[in-house]
Design a protein around this motif. Sequence first.
Motif, PDB file in Angstrom:
ATOM      1  N   ARG A 290       0.832  -1.204   0.000  1.00 15.60           N
ATOM      2  CA  ARG A 290       0.000   0.000   0.000  1.00 15.60           C
ATOM      3  C   ARG A 290       0.863   1.248   0.000  1.00 15.60           C
ATOM      4  NH1 ARG A 290      -4.956  -1.223  -1.318  1.00 15.60           N
ATOM      5  NH2 ARG A 290      -5.524   0.768  -0.450  1.00 15.60           N
ATOM      6  N   ILE A 291       0.339   2.312  -0.609  1.00 17.30           N
ATOM      7  CA  ILE A 291       1.025   3.609  -0.639  1.00 17.30           C
ATOM      8  C   ILE A 291       0.611   4.410   0.587  1.00 17.30           C
ATOM      9  CG2 ILE A 291       1.155   5.801  -1.886  1.00 17.30           C
ATOM     10  CD1 ILE A 291       0.898   4.169  -4.462  1.00 17.30           C
ATOM     11  N   ALA A 292       1.571   5.067   1.207  1.00 14.63           N
ATOM     12  CA  ALA A 292       1.324   5.828   2.429  1.00 14.63           C
ATOM     13  C   ALA A 292       0.832   7.238   2.125  1.00 14.63           C
ATOM     14  CB  ALA A 292       2.587   5.871   3.292  1.00 14.63           C
TER      15      ALA A 292
ATOM     16  N   ALA B 294      -5.847   8.731   1.332  1.00 22.23           N
ATOM     17  CA  ALA B 294      -6.393   7.389   1.105  1.00 22.23           C
ATOM     18  C   ALA B 294      -6.518   6.624   2.419  1.00 22.23           C
ATOM     19  CB  ALA B 294      -5.513   6.619   0.128  1.00 22.23           C
ATOM     20  N   ILE B 295      -5.575   6.836   3.318  1.00 24.48           N
ATOM     21  CA  ILE B 295      -5.644   6.164   4.619  1.00 24.48           C
ATOM     22  C   ILE B 295      -6.856   6.661   5.394  1.00 24.48           C
ATOM     23  CG2 ILE B 295      -4.491   5.942   6.861  1.00 24.48           C
ATOM     24  CD1 ILE B 295      -1.829   5.872   5.265  1.00 24.48           C
TER      25      ILE B 295
ATOM     26  N   LEU C  50      -6.222   2.447  10.661  1.00 22.29           N
ATOM     27  CA  LEU C  50      -6.444   3.045  11.977  1.00 22.29           C
ATOM     28  C   LEU C  50      -5.136   3.124  12.756  1.00 22.29           C
ATOM     29  CD1 LEU C  50      -8.450   4.180  14.006  1.00 22.29           C
ATOM     30  CD2 LEU C  50      -8.833   1.849  14.813  1.00 22.29           C
ATOM     31  N   LEU C  51      -4.339   2.072  12.718  1.00 22.01           N
ATOM     32  CA  LEU C  51      -3.051   2.077  13.416  1.00 22.01           C
ATOM     33  C   LEU C  51      -2.088   3.104  12.835  1.00 22.01           C
ATOM     34  CD1 LEU C  51      -2.576  -1.768  13.917  1.00 22.01           C
ATOM     35  CD2 LEU C  51      -3.153  -0.061  15.663  1.00 22.01           C
ATOM     36  N   PHE C  52      -2.036   3.208  11.517  1.00 24.60           N
ATOM     37  CA  PHE C  52      -1.155   4.184  10.860  1.00 24.60           C
ATOM     38  C   PHE C  52      -1.569   5.598  11.241  1.00 24.60           C
ATOM     39  CE2 PHE C  52       0.784   6.707   7.576  1.00 24.60           C
ATOM     40  CZ  PHE C  52       1.912   6.004   7.182  1.00 24.60           C
TER      41      PHE C  52
END
Length: 140
Positions: free
Chosen positions: A29-31, A35-36, A51-53
């Motif tokens: 996945r792209i950071a 999108a997150i 959620l953790l990120f």
Amino acid sequence: MTEFTPWQSLSGGMLIGLSAVLLMALHGRIAGMTAILSGLLPGAENRVWRLLFFAGAVIAPFLLIRFGMEIPFRSETPMLWTVLSGLIVGVGVTYGGGCTSGHGICGNARLSPRSVVATLTFMLTAGLTVFVVRHLLGGF
């Protein structure tokens, strides 16, 4: 004027780069924060890692302060301008197919032509905006 903090900036950049590499290597996945965040909406898939990120991004500054590090940040920008700016950025993210972190950090690292164009566009626009606000409108 913001204080120059080379060691904090270098450390932060290295941690951002490391998190982007780990997210790509471990999850494919792209950071990109947009999108997150959108993946946290009800019905989205893979919400746990998102959620953790996001929690790590929010909690990290508070942990740094808790352990004695000073974070030299202040803004004298009126809240109305901040909210309007956020809405404009949201429109740009939608039309640009991603946010500054997705294009600037991850897309450029993958040598994506679309990300190079997007990054050049938002960097030039940011520079022009700062010039207009500070020199033509008298600053805020």
